[in-house]
Each structure stands twice: as C-alpha cells, then as structure tokens.
Design an enzyme around this catalytic site. Structure first.
Site, short mmCIF file in Angstrom:
data_model
loop_
_atom_site.label_atom_id
_atom_site.label_comp_id
_atom_site.label_asym_id
_atom_site.label_seq_id
_atom_site.Cartn_x
_atom_site.Cartn_y
_atom_site.Cartn_z
N SER A 13 11.44 23.22 18.29
CA SER A 13 11.36 22.08 17.36
C SER A 13 10.06 21.31 17.62
O SER A 13 9.29 21.67 18.52
CB SER A 13 12.57 21.17 17.55
OG SER A 13 12.63 20.74 18.88
N LEU A 15 7.31 21.11 15.88
CA LEU A 15 6.08 21.86 15.65
C LEU A 15 5.18 21.17 14.63
O LEU A 15 4.04 21.56 14.45
CB LEU A 15 6.41 23.26 15.11
CG LEU A 15 6.82 24.29 16.16
CD1 LEU A 15 7.14 25.60 15.48
CD2 LEU A 15 5.71 24.49 17.18
N LEU A 19 4.38 17.05 9.19
CA LEU A 19 2.95 16.86 8.99
C LEU A 19 2.37 17.99 8.12
O LEU A 19 1.51 17.75 7.26
CB LEU A 19 2.26 16.84 10.36
CG LEU A 19 0.90 16.22 10.41
CD1 LEU A 19 0.95 14.79 9.93
CD2 LEU A 19 0.35 16.27 11.84
N GLU A 139 11.53 20.15 3.16
CA GLU A 139 11.48 20.55 4.56
C GLU A 139 12.91 20.63 5.09
O GLU A 139 13.71 19.72 4.87
CB GLU A 139 10.68 19.49 5.33
CG GLU A 139 10.64 19.75 6.82
CD GLU A 139 10.09 18.57 7.62
OE1 GLU A 139 9.45 17.67 7.03
OE2 GLU A 139 10.31 18.54 8.84
N LYS A 186 0.77 35.28 22.21
CA LYS A 186 1.98 36.09 22.04
C LYS A 186 2.62 35.92 20.65
O LYS A 186 2.87 34.79 20.21
CB LYS A 186 3.00 35.67 23.11
CG LYS A 186 2.57 36.09 24.51
CD LYS A 186 2.54 37.58 24.57
CE LYS A 186 2.37 38.11 25.96
NZ LYS A 186 2.14 39.57 25.93
N PRO A 189 7.71 35.68 19.84
CA PRO A 189 8.65 34.65 19.38
C PRO A 189 8.65 34.51 17.85
O PRO A 189 9.70 34.33 17.24
CB PRO A 189 8.14 33.37 20.05
CG PRO A 189 7.34 33.83 21.22
CD PRO A 189 6.76 35.16 20.83
N CYS A 380 10.44 -8.55 12.26
CA CYS A 380 11.90 -8.55 12.13
C CYS A 380 12.55 -9.19 13.37
O CYS A 380 12.54 -10.41 13.49
CB CYS A 380 12.40 -7.13 11.86
SG CYS A 380 13.96 -7.13 10.98
N HIS A 506 9.44 -5.37 7.47
CA HIS A 506 8.66 -4.38 8.24
C HIS A 506 7.42 -3.97 7.46
O HIS A 506 7.45 -3.01 6.70
CB HIS A 506 9.52 -3.13 8.50
CG HIS A 506 10.63 -3.37 9.46
ND1 HIS A 506 10.50 -3.15 10.82
CD2 HIS A 506 11.89 -3.81 9.27
CE1 HIS A 506 11.64 -3.45 11.42
NE2 HIS A 506 12.50 -3.86 10.50
N GLU A 508 4.95 -2.42 8.42
CA GLU A 508 4.41 -1.12 8.85
C GLU A 508 4.82 0.03 7.92
O GLU A 508 4.12 1.03 7.82
CB GLU A 508 4.83 -0.80 10.29
CG GLU A 508 6.31 -0.53 10.55
CD GLU A 508 7.12 -1.78 10.85
OE1 GLU A 508 6.73 -2.87 10.39
OE2 GLU A 508 8.17 -1.68 11.51
N1 GLN Z 1 18.75 -7.03 15.01
C1 GLN Z 1 18.13 -7.83 14.03
C2 GLN Z 1 18.98 -7.94 12.77
O1 GLN Z 1 19.84 -7.14 12.54
C3 GLN Z 1 16.74 -7.33 13.69
C4 GLN Z 1 16.70 -5.96 13.12
C5 GLN Z 1 15.31 -5.35 13.13
O2 GLN Z 1 14.46 -5.77 13.88
N2 GLN Z 1 15.09 -4.33 12.33
O3 GLN Z 1 18.77 -8.82 11.98
#
Ligand code: GLN
Length: 533
Positions: A13, A15, A19, A139, A186, A189, A380, A506, A508
């Site tokens: 796994s 691999l 991506l 995938e 090799k 595999p 968060c 979030h 990100e």
């Molecule tokens: N534990 C917190 C909540 O449930 C924050 C959750 C998180 O950071 N994603 O609100």
C-alpha cells in the site's frame, strides 16, 4: 458517454495511487477534457469521519459536507475540481445502503448476496451523478489480494463488461523494488500482483511501476511479457523530489498519451506543464526558511494534517520561501515547557482537534503567542483554544472552557449552540461542508480576503458561545467573521496583536498551488516579518 479509468494497486500500500490518479486527471484536463475523480474505499466505516487520523490520516471535507478520504484532497489540489459526496464510497456505505433496502423489503423476498446485490450497488455508485464528463477516474483503495477489495474488483470487472471494454481502462500501480545486495531491479512482485488481478478477471491495460531507480529495458520487457501488456504501457514512476513534479514525470513517461491512444481519442489541446515546472523550481530552490510551530495531537503522523501541510507549503511558495514545520506533540506539551519549546519559531499554529488530551499545553501556547506578539493561527479547535485562553487570562474567567472538555464549567465560552444536532451519535452529527462567512470591514480578515463574503469548509460540533461575544469584543478579541444566517462566529482576531487569528473553519481544504489560500499566504508573510525583526 464518459470513459472510465480504474486505478488499482498491487504489492504494497501507499504507492501513491491517489497522486498518480490526480496527476493523470490534471494531464487529461490540460488536454481539454472534462474529468471527474472518485475513490472507492474497501473499509467498513461508512465514512472516515469517525476514524482516528493515526489509522487513516486526515479526513478531507468537501464543499457539500462529505467527510472523505484524504486522497480527495490530492484530487482537488491537482485538478482544481471540487469533489462531491458522490465521489467517495466505502464498503460501509454500500452495505448500510443494501441492508436498509433489504429491511424495507425492496428485494422482494430474494436472498441478498454480495453478487449481485453489493456489486450492483457499487456499479450504481460508480455511474451515479456523472454528467458530460469525458473521463471518470476511479481509484480503488487497498491492495489487490485484500479480502475487502474483492467486491469492488468484481464490480469494476462487471462494469467494464457492461459498458464495453473499449470504454474502460485498467491501470495497475505496483512496486518494482531495487535489491541493493544484488544490484537488481525485481519484477516478480509485479508479476504476482498482476496474476492475482487476472485471476479476478481483470487484465490491466497499463502498468505503472513505482521504483526508486529507473527500470532498465530488459526488466520492462519482462513485465510486458509476463503481465501481457504492450511495452509502451509499462510506465515507470521513479521517486520524485516533490509531489508537484509528478504530473511532469507522468507526462514524460507518456501516461496521458497512452491513455488517449487506448481510447482512440485525439488530444484537444497541448498539455501545459508550466505551472508544475514553476512550482517544482520554487519548492526545490527556495533558500529562505521560516520556522512555524504546529501543535497538535497527531503531528508525528505524516498524513494526519495533509491539507494543512500542503496549504503551508502553498503559503511558502507564494512568499518565495520554504516553511519548516516544527512539529510539537500536544499530549506531552506541559504549560511550563511552552516557552522553551517555542523559542525561535516565527509563528504558531494550532490545528483542528478533538477531545481533552493535550488542551492545557495548547492553551499555554496560545498565551505565549498572544503575549509575545508571535503570529498565531488557530484553526477550528485552535480557534476554540484561543477563545478559552482569552476568556481565562484577559476577561478573568478562570474556569472558562469548552463543554467538549468540561461539561460542568460555569463559563462555557465554547459550547453546543441551540440549533446543534443531536450528539448522541458520533458519526455525521457535525457542522460540515461550506458555510458563508461575512467579514467585518477594517479587520485583518477583511484585509486578507479583500471581500465581504467568503465561503469556507467546516467540520466541528462546538461553537463560540454568543453569550460571551460582547465581553470578548470589549476586551479586545473581536469577531471579524460571522455566518450571515445564524450569526455564529466564524473568525476571531486581536487587533492589538500584529497577526492573531482564529478561524472556526478549515481554510486548508481550499488551498491549491494555483490558488494558495490567502490566510496562509498572509500568515507565512507575517511569520517572515517576525523572523526579520
Ligand atoms: N472538537 C471541536 C469541535 O467539535 C473542533 C473540531 C475541529 O477542530 N475540527 O467543535
């Protein structure tokens, strides 16, 4: 009609199927095609929402509120296409669905079986919600040979038979190890893994060989011969220095060309690799470094904060520097050690998290950042820690806490708000997916986004308690972003600090190399300023 590309993995796994799929998606997209990416996960959890990041890495959240596998994050970051609920299915989801139908008597007295009932449902999911895509890349999680993945493999075999072999392409990704002792590459595999796949009735059309060194022609011939694929369809993928090089390397190996050749389709556009070339160069050549501490429960595990790591890298690229993450495990961070551990970092970040363990260390770290004017980003749970710290040490509410940590606190500055859902069940009871956030003019948040209204993804149960809003604001922690419908606080900041922000969402999840998220760009920029002071 959409053509389907199924990506399976063999030998071991991790691999890089995700991506590889994401890179192929980019290449096809760049050639002018509409692409969709999907992940079929063989585990029994209905979704990864309740799984520990130690087990499965980060949980990625989509705009429409699905808690999904982290590979969907790769897909979005590479292709820029927003993933949906319907792009991630698990064995758990399929079974619960089939069992629900069985209870409703939908199977008309028939014996419900893996074949055809489970496999039919899998096929329905594969085909569901596809509109005008040229390619759907699916995938299959796990490794060929696992008991769990069998129904999925059987389903894709049937699917190919039904929509026609010329409309489905099977790509198998395997490991081709290098044996140092004998200085040999090799192929055995790979041969075994393909044999296993063929025993299920799937003949791969393309084999991607992951290897630490380039595979010599003789070994390629061997793979071609034993695995029954054309030599041009033995594609090597040698370890790259940065993941951003992957699309370049797959294109060099002609993966996208072979895929189009298989389907007998002409490219609509010339592939554009310049964004990846630029990024790879930036990542590999950046000499300046900024040290940012990230304090969390799972920092030891590489994949636990995947999107966050990526977003910080994007923020670094935008500032022409490399972000060095100083990973601090919050479980062992004693408040008295905070100063020592955080000495020398230019920024402090507390990511999302759940549960009481390690929270006092995090709160002490917020205190350190606030008092020493170190750029701070709380995401968060990190924002919730920042609010608790402020309530305790600035407002003077010594027992301020979140009801997640202390049910009996007299000052629940973070709590479940009235309209929160029933939290008896742990799965699927959170504020999930995209929510609007209205920004306050003249705030740091506004200067970062340069917009009135933004939309960000959430994954949490607890919220800043309205009751404390006024006090917080009065003493210097303002709410600079709120949800226009519910009034829930989405962003807090401290104007007397040069860069101190807590976000209930979030950011990100939405950061891509092409569009680095402005919060991370601004945070890294503030950190580098601190560095140069
Ligand atoms: N534990 C917190 C909540 O449930 C924050 C959750 C998180 O950071 N994603 O609100």
């Amino acid at each position: 009609m959409a053509r389907y590309i199924f990506v399976t993995g063999g030998v071991v796994s991790s691999l890089g199927k995700g991506l590889s799929s994401a890179s192929l998606a980019y290449l096809l997209q760049s050639r002018g095609f509409k692409v969709r990416l999907r992940k079929l996960d063989p585990y029994l959890n209905v979704d990864p929402g309740t799984m520990s990041p130690f087990q499965h890495g980060e949980v990625f959240v989509t705009d429409d509120g699905a808690e999904t596998d982290l590979d969907l994050g790769h897909y979005e970051r590479f292709s820029g296409i927003s993933a949906k609920q319907s792009d991630n299915i698990t064995t758990g989801k399929i079974y619960s669905d089939v069992i629900r139908r069985e209870r409703k008597g939908k199977y008309l007295g028939k014996t419900v079986q893996v074949i055809p009932h489970i496999t039919n449902r899998i096929k329905e999911f594969i085909n569901n919600d596809v509109s005008r895509e040229d390619f759907v890349i699916c995938e299959i999680g796990g490794t060929v040979g696992d008991i769990e993945s069998l129904p999925f493999l059987e389903a894709i075999r049937q699917f190919s038979n039904e929509i026609g072999k010329k409309n489905t392409l099977f790509i198998h990704l395997t490991l081709v190890p290098y044996m140092r002792a004998s200085d040999e590459i090799k192929t055995k595999p790979t041969q075994h893994s393909v044999k296993e796949l063929r025993s299920i009735g799937i003949q791969p059309d393309i084999i991607i060989c992951r290897s630490e060194r380039s595979i010599p022609i003789d070994q390629r011939k061997k793979i071609s011969l034993f695995c029954n694929v054309s030599i041009d369809d033995v594609i090597e993928t040698v370890d790259v220095k940065t993941i951003y090089e992957a699309p370049i390397s797959f294109n060099k190996e002609k993966l996208d060309e072979r895929v189009l050749k298989f389907f007998k389709i002409k490219s609509r556009k010339k592939v554009n690799l310049s964004p990846w070339k630029k990024i790879t160069k930036a990542v590999l050549n950046n000499k300046r470094t900024v040290h940012i501490a990230i304090i969390g429960k799972y920092v030891e595990l590489k994949d636990a904060y995947k999107s966050l790591d990526e977003a910080l890298t994007h923020g670094g690229i935008a500032n022409n520097l490399k972000v060095n993450l100083v990973r601090i495990e919050s479980d062992f961070l004693k408040p008295k050690d905070v100063k020592n551990k955080l000495k020398g970092v230019s920024g402090i970040l507390i990511p999302g998290g759940f549960g009481k363990r390690g929270t006092e260390g995090k709160i002490a770290a917020v205190n350190y950042a606030r008092k020493n004017k170190i750029p701070f980003l709380g995401i968060c749970f990190g924002m919730q820690m920042a609010v608790i710290e402020f309530a305790r040490n600035v407002i003077g509410l010594k027992d301020a806490n979140s009801t997640e940590m202390s049910k009996s606190t007299k000052n629940p500055v973070i709590s479940l708000m009235n309209d929160q859902l029933n939290v008896e069940e742990k799965g699927g009871t959170m504020r999930l997916g995209s929510w609007k956030c209205k920004l306050k003019k003249n705030s740091l948040a506004y200067s970062i986004y340069k917009k009135d209204l933004v939309s960000e993804r959430h994954r949490h149960r607890y919220e800043l308690n309205f009751k404390y809003n006024e006090k917080l604001n009065k003493l210097g922690m303002i709410s600079s972003g709120t949800n226009p419908k519910t009034g829930l606080v989405e962003i807090v900041e401290i104007p007397s600090h040069s860069w101190f922000i807590g976000v209930q969402f979030h950011p990100e999840y939405q950061s891509t190399v092409k569009n680095p998220h402005p919060i991370f760009v601004s945070f890294v920029s503030a950190c580098i300023k601190k560095n140069n002071q």
